[in-house]
Design an enzyme around this catalytic site. Structure first.
Site, mmCIF file in Angstrom:
data_model
loop_
_atom_site.group_PDB
_atom_site.id
_atom_site.type_symbol
_atom_site.label_atom_id
_atom_site.label_comp_id
_atom_site.label_asym_id
_atom_site.label_seq_id
_atom_site.Cartn_x
_atom_site.Cartn_y
_atom_site.Cartn_z
ATOM 1 N N LEU A 152 2.463 -42.672 45.775
ATOM 2 C CA LEU A 152 1.674 -42.699 44.614
ATOM 3 C C LEU A 152 2.158 -43.708 43.435
ATOM 4 N N SER A 159 4.386 -42.231 35.303
ATOM 5 C CA SER A 159 4.030 -40.995 34.886
ATOM 6 C C SER A 159 2.734 -40.763 34.520
ATOM 7 N N ARG A 265 7.017 -29.853 43.816
ATOM 8 C CA ARG A 265 7.814 -29.587 42.598
ATOM 9 C C ARG A 265 8.484 -27.907 42.871
ATOM 10 N N ARG A 290 43.665 -24.502 40.545
ATOM 11 C CA ARG A 290 44.772 -25.422 39.949
ATOM 12 C C ARG A 290 45.413 -24.669 38.863
ATOM 13 N N LEU A 360 37.052 -29.740 36.951
ATOM 14 C CA LEU A 360 37.872 -30.292 37.915
ATOM 15 C C LEU A 360 38.509 -31.461 37.324
ATOM 16 N N GLY A 361 38.734 -31.775 35.976
ATOM 17 C CA GLY A 361 39.468 -33.032 35.526
ATOM 18 C C GLY A 361 39.063 -34.433 36.366
ATOM 19 N N GLU A 385 8.883 -36.596 40.709
ATOM 20 C CA GLU A 385 7.911 -35.369 40.715
ATOM 21 C C GLU A 385 7.479 -35.038 39.335
ATOM 22 N N GLY A 386 7.437 -35.950 38.315
ATOM 23 C CA GLY A 386 7.104 -35.569 36.908
ATOM 24 C C GLY A 386 8.457 -35.557 36.278
ATOM 25 N N HIS A 388 11.179 -34.962 33.169
ATOM 26 C CA HIS A 388 11.668 -33.749 32.373
ATOM 27 C C HIS A 388 10.539 -33.559 31.060
HETATM 28 P P1 TGC Z 1 -5.511 -35.266 34.119
HETATM 29 O O1 TGC Z 1 -6.778 -35.625 33.556
HETATM 30 O O2 TGC Z 1 -4.777 -34.166 33.389
HETATM 31 O O3 TGC Z 1 -5.855 -34.468 35.480
HETATM 32 C C1 TGC Z 1 -6.378 -35.093 36.560
HETATM 33 C C2 TGC Z 1 -7.135 -34.108 37.692
HETATM 34 O O4 TGC Z 1 -6.206 -33.431 38.238
HETATM 35 C C3 TGC Z 1 -6.199 -32.022 37.999
HETATM 36 N N1 TGC Z 1 -4.931 -31.714 37.935
HETATM 37 C C4 TGC Z 1 -4.193 -31.058 38.988
HETATM 38 N N2 TGC Z 1 -4.567 -30.656 40.156
HETATM 39 C C5 TGC Z 1 -3.816 -30.024 40.993
HETATM 40 N N3 TGC Z 1 -2.390 -30.008 40.501
HETATM 41 C C6 TGC Z 1 -1.839 -30.367 39.348
HETATM 42 N N4 TGC Z 1 -0.656 -29.979 38.932
HETATM 43 C C7 TGC Z 1 -2.744 -30.795 38.524
HETATM 44 N N5 TGC Z 1 -2.892 -31.441 37.209
HETATM 45 C C8 TGC Z 1 -4.021 -31.931 37.101
HETATM 46 C C9 TGC Z 1 -6.912 -32.036 36.560
HETATM 47 O O5 TGC Z 1 -7.574 -30.800 36.581
HETATM 48 C C10 TGC Z 1 -8.042 -32.965 36.914
HETATM 49 O O6 TGC Z 1 -8.886 -32.635 37.747
HETATM 50 P P2 TGC Z 1 -10.344 -33.006 37.720
HETATM 51 O O7 TGC Z 1 -11.211 -32.405 38.855
HETATM 52 O O8 TGC Z 1 -10.872 -32.475 36.370
HETATM 53 O O9 TGC Z 1 -10.433 -34.560 37.782
HETATM 54 O O10 TGC Z 1 -4.620 -36.254 34.557
HETATM 55 P P3 TGC Z 1 -3.743 -37.007 33.788
HETATM 56 O O11 TGC Z 1 -4.165 -38.538 34.105
HETATM 57 O O12 TGC Z 1 -4.130 -36.889 32.057
HETATM 58 O O13 TGC Z 1 -2.207 -37.060 33.842
HETATM 59 C C11 TGC Z 1 -1.736 -35.899 33.807
HETATM 60 C C12 TGC Z 1 -0.198 -35.753 34.137
HETATM 61 C C13 TGC Z 1 0.530 -36.736 33.326
HETATM 62 C C14 TGC Z 1 0.244 -34.267 33.777
HETATM 63 C C15 TGC Z 1 -0.106 -36.130 35.748
HETATM 64 O O14 TGC Z 1 -0.585 -37.355 35.959
HETATM 65 C C16 TGC Z 1 1.500 -36.189 36.257
HETATM 66 O O15 TGC Z 1 1.944 -35.119 36.525
HETATM 67 N N6 TGC Z 1 2.178 -37.219 35.960
HETATM 68 C C17 TGC Z 1 3.487 -37.078 36.652
HETATM 69 C C18 TGC Z 1 3.479 -38.044 37.776
HETATM 70 C C19 TGC Z 1 4.249 -37.661 38.978
HETATM 71 O O16 TGC Z 1 4.640 -36.444 39.102
HETATM 72 N N7 TGC Z 1 4.611 -38.247 39.810
HETATM 73 C C20 TGC Z 1 5.365 -37.959 41.013
HETATM 74 C C21 TGC Z 1 5.314 -39.057 42.238
HETATM 75 S S1 TGC Z 1 5.805 -38.411 43.731
HETATM 76 C C22 TGC Z 1 7.203 -38.253 43.730
HETATM 77 O O17 TGC Z 1 8.160 -38.460 42.754
HETATM 78 C C23 TGC Z 1 8.109 -37.953 45.038
HETATM 79 S S2 TGC Z 1 9.760 -37.869 44.729
HETATM 80 C C24 TGC Z 1 9.841 -37.248 46.394
HETATM 81 C C25 TGC Z 1 11.331 -36.754 46.711
HETATM 82 O O18 TGC Z 1 11.927 -37.652 46.967
HETATM 83 O O19 TGC Z 1 11.670 -35.314 46.645
HETATM 84 P P1 FAD Z 2 7.863 -44.096 33.233
HETATM 85 O O1 FAD Z 2 6.445 -43.216 33.606
HETATM 86 O O2 FAD Z 2 7.764 -45.428 32.814
HETATM 87 O O3 FAD Z 2 8.682 -43.253 32.108
HETATM 88 C C1 FAD Z 2 9.645 -43.711 31.443
HETATM 89 C C2 FAD Z 2 10.007 -42.760 30.297
HETATM 90 O O4 FAD Z 2 9.066 -42.482 29.339
HETATM 91 C C3 FAD Z 2 10.505 -41.163 30.858
HETATM 92 O O5 FAD Z 2 11.428 -40.685 30.335
HETATM 93 C C4 FAD Z 2 9.171 -40.464 30.647
HETATM 94 O O6 FAD Z 2 9.298 -39.327 30.289
HETATM 95 C C5 FAD Z 2 8.480 -41.174 29.423
HETATM 96 N N1 FAD Z 2 7.236 -40.962 29.248
HETATM 97 C C6 FAD Z 2 6.102 -41.501 29.972
HETATM 98 N N2 FAD Z 2 4.821 -40.943 29.562
HETATM 99 C C7 FAD Z 2 5.097 -40.292 28.372
HETATM 100 C C8 FAD Z 2 4.358 -39.407 27.731
HETATM 101 N N3 FAD Z 2 2.995 -39.609 27.756
HETATM 102 N N4 FAD Z 2 4.979 -38.971 26.591
HETATM 103 C C9 FAD Z 2 6.148 -38.853 26.513
HETATM 104 N N5 FAD Z 2 7.149 -39.403 27.221
HETATM 105 C C10 FAD Z 2 6.711 -40.074 28.268
HETATM 106 N N6 FAD Z 2 7.146 -41.644 43.633
HETATM 107 C C11 FAD Z 2 6.395 -41.482 44.715
HETATM 108 O O7 FAD Z 2 5.143 -41.878 44.584
HETATM 109 N N7 FAD Z 2 6.741 -41.377 46.057
HETATM 110 C C12 FAD Z 2 8.089 -41.114 46.093
HETATM 111 O O8 FAD Z 2 8.261 -40.566 47.221
HETATM 112 C C13 FAD Z 2 9.006 -41.134 45.135
HETATM 113 N N8 FAD Z 2 10.228 -41.129 45.542
HETATM 114 C C14 FAD Z 2 11.237 -41.442 44.459
HETATM 115 C C15 FAD Z 2 12.422 -41.362 44.455
HETATM 116 C C16 FAD Z 2 13.433 -41.935 43.551
HETATM 117 C C17 FAD Z 2 14.848 -41.900 43.876
HETATM 118 C C18 FAD Z 2 13.078 -42.103 42.231
HETATM 119 C C19 FAD Z 2 13.853 -42.386 41.170
HETATM 120 C C20 FAD Z 2 11.616 -42.067 42.027
HETATM 121 C C21 FAD Z 2 10.664 -41.551 43.057
HETATM 122 N N9 FAD Z 2 9.324 -41.618 42.766
HETATM 123 C C22 FAD Z 2 8.402 -41.565 43.926
HETATM 124 C C23 FAD Z 2 8.599 -42.069 41.444
HETATM 125 C C24 FAD Z 2 8.921 -41.055 40.438
HETATM 126 O O9 FAD Z 2 7.979 -40.087 40.582
HETATM 127 C C25 FAD Z 2 8.720 -41.773 39.187
HETATM 128 O O10 FAD Z 2 10.058 -42.475 38.761
HETATM 129 C C26 FAD Z 2 8.506 -40.844 38.112
HETATM 130 O O11 FAD Z 2 7.138 -40.278 37.987
HETATM 131 C C27 FAD Z 2 8.354 -41.434 36.367
HETATM 132 O O12 FAD Z 2 7.848 -42.691 36.585
HETATM 133 P P2 FAD Z 2 8.566 -44.014 36.134
HETATM 134 O O13 FAD Z 2 9.821 -44.104 36.648
HETATM 135 O O14 FAD Z 2 7.569 -45.222 36.064
HETATM 136 O O15 FAD Z 2 8.703 -43.824 34.548
#
Ligand code: TGC
Ligand code: FAD
Length: 406
Positions: A152, A159, A265, A290, A360-361, A385-386, A388
């Site tokens: 993704l 983000s 998540r 300790r 643990l020092g 996964e999003g 903090h």
């Molecule tokens: P927004 O306009 O709010 O929403 C777009 C459409 O999505 C729907 N929606 C959801 N649907 C299901 N579950 C959710 N949690 C949903 N949140 C929103 C929403 O209803 C809408 O639907 P529709 O039908 O109206 O089109 O979207 P936005 O562009 O404003 O973004 C919102 C935001 C910032 C919350 C979202 O994009 C977000 O969560 N950003 C964080 C990105 C993230 O979490 N990336 C993770 C990448 S994967 C990863 O990190 C894997 S690590 C794996 C590992 O090693 O464990």
């Molecule tokens: P950015 O989005 O550039 O954010 C940088 C800073 O800005 C953060 O502190 C953030 O909170 C802040 N910020 C951003 N937007 C806002 C806002 N609107 N308001 C306030 N603050 C904001 N992704 C996948 O798709 N698949 C994976 O398998 C996957 N695995 C991962 C494994 C590791 C080890 C790591 C580190 C990341 C992985 N990711 C994966 C990506 C991960 O989901 C992203 O790193 C994360 O979503 C944040 O994106 P970014 O690193 O581009 O930070």
């Protein structure tokens, strides 16, 4: 000199035997079924036998312990909630949470591998795939015969995944995919990738991209100080021809990938508590053994404050995820509730890791104990996964109705 060698050797031996005992301060076990407890025990036993003895070495060398994949599949870590007909175990979300907790108690990177496989690869195929796709991929993903990753995030869109530029075009009997994904867990060894890309109308859809497709490469990401035992990489698509039957037909839009993130998540909300419990358990045992100034450091009020606050926070987090599991089992858990739990558990865990490290020092900074590894891992867990911040803004939006992302 002799005595310091003795202490180091003694501590080394202590650390290599995994003596973990899980804290249950509010008798939450009474809220679990015998099946849940059995599942937790079998995963905990596996982690003690297979993960704990080797994980520090792999993390230090920044290597992924690939030999664990078979065992992860055998303990049901790959898609435990997927129905049996597709190779899953058909378990409930309490069981899924407990499995993630126990695996992350061992290492967040190993839990990552399981989260990605189950929640981010099997789940989208199950939820959005055709019957043919489910039958073709899910049973093999459940056994680990096939491993997957989830693309993704992009270099310029983390983000804000809705801004992605990876795209595919209709070329008659196939699609042509171009773009790049970054920070992808499992990418370096995955057989398939679930790739989210924009179609010609600019709508996000999911594609199953297979290793070996011409123009598809997965360069590994090096020099991480966090999740060192997890393999991370990029996904690069250079005019990749993807067969039309590899498009996930049943979802369009950002809600597709975000729906998968709800699953992952949720698992992290449980998993991070596992890391917190391991840090607490290690620090408590160390503090009792300790001695300084003629008595165990556990007898000093300042150390008791740290330990008492840790168990308080762990207990609160355990209650939150237990309730979340019951809501999820009833299909009532909202994405915002999941965000709150993910954020709370990870913050709890990272704070506990930092405090435990101090208890643990000097020994706390070494690989003889798991704490510094957990602490560094959690720096990724608090970001992926999003972040903090993003989860806080999701809660903010939910309670105020005002979006503060943009
Ligand atoms: P927004 O306009 O709010 O929403 C777009 C459409 O999505 C729907 N929606 C959801 N649907 C299901 N579950 C959710 N949690 C949903 N949140 C929103 C929403 O209803 C809408 O639907 P529709 O039908 O109206 O089109 O979207 P936005 O562009 O404003 O973004 C919102 C935001 C910032 C919350 C979202 O994009 C977000 O969560 N950003 C964080 C990105 C993230 O979490 N990336 C993770 C990448 S994967 C990863 O990190 C894997 S690590 C794996 C590992 O090693 O464990
Ligand atoms: P950015 O989005 O550039 O954010 C940088 C800073 O800005 C953060 O502190 C953030 O909170 C802040 N910020 C951003 N937007 C806002 C806002 N609107 N308001 C306030 N603050 C904001 N992704 C996948 O798709 N698949 C994976 O398998 C996957 N695995 C991962 C494994 C590791 C080890 C790591 C580190 C990341 C992985 N990711 C994966 C990506 C991960 O989901 C992203 O790193 C994360 O979503 C944040 O994106 P970014 O690193 O581009 O930070």
């Amino acid at each position: 000199m002799q005595s310091s060698i003795f202490v180091t050797t003694k501590n080394y031996l202590m650390a290599k035997t995994d003596l973990f005992e899980s804290p249950d301060y509010y008798q939450l076990d009474e809220l679990l079924t015998d099946e849940h407890k059995l599942i937790r025990k079998s995963v905990r036993d596996w982690v003690k036998k297979e993960v704990s003895p080797i994980i520090e070495g792999y993390a230090q060398r920044a290597e992924f312990p690939k030999q664990l994949l078979k065992g992860l599949a055998e303990i049901g870590a790959f898609g435990p909630t997927i129905p049996v007909q597709y190779g899953g175990l058909g378990l409930d979300y309490m069981a899924y949470g407990l499995i993630m907790q126990e695996i992350e108690r061992g290492d967040s990177g190993i839990r990552s591998t399981a989260s990605v496989q189950g929640s981010l690869v099997m789940y989208p195929i199950y939820a959005y795939g055709s019957e043919d796709q489910k039958m073709k991929y899910l049973p093999k993903l459940a056994t680990g015969e096939l491993m997957g990753c989830f693309g993704l995030t992009e270099p310029d869109h983390g983000s804000d995944p809705g801004g992605m530029t990876t795209n595919f075009k209709d070329a008659g009997d196939h699609y042509v995919l171009n773009g790049a994904k970054m920070w992808i867990s499992n990418a370096p060894f995955a057989n398939i990738a679930i790739v989210w890309a924009k179609n010609q109308q600019g709508k996000i859809q999911g594609l199953i991209v297979e290793r070996g497709m011409k123009g598809f490469s997965t360069p590994e990401t090096h020099n991480k100080w966090s999740l060192r035992a997890s393999a991370t990489g990029e996904l690069v698509f250079d005019n990749v021809k993807v067969p039309k039957e590899n498009l996930l037909p049943n979802v369009t839009g950002l809600k597709g990938p975000l729906g998968c993130l709800n699953q992952a998540r949720y698992g992290i909300a449980w998993g991070a508590i596992g890391a917190a419990m391991d840090c607490y358990d290690t620090a408590l045992r160390y503090a009792k053994e300790r001695k300084q100034f003629g008595k165990p450091i556990a007898a000093f009020q300042l150390q008791q404050k740290k330990l008492a606050e840790m168990i308080t926070e762990i207990t609160k987090a355990q209650l939150l995820v237990w309730r979340l599991a019951t809501l999820k089992n009833e299909n009532k858990a909202t994405p915002a509730q999941i965000s709150m739990a993910k954020r709370n558990s990870v913050e709890t865990a990272i704070n506990i890791a930092r405090e435990a490290r101090q208890i643990l020092g000097g020994m706390g900074i070494t690989g003889e104990y798991p704490i510094m590894r957990h602490m560094m891992n959690l720096e990724s867990v608090i970001t992926y996964e999003g972040t903090h911040d993003i989860h806080l803004l999701i809660t903010g939006l939910d309670i105020t109705g005002e979006e503060a992302f943009k």
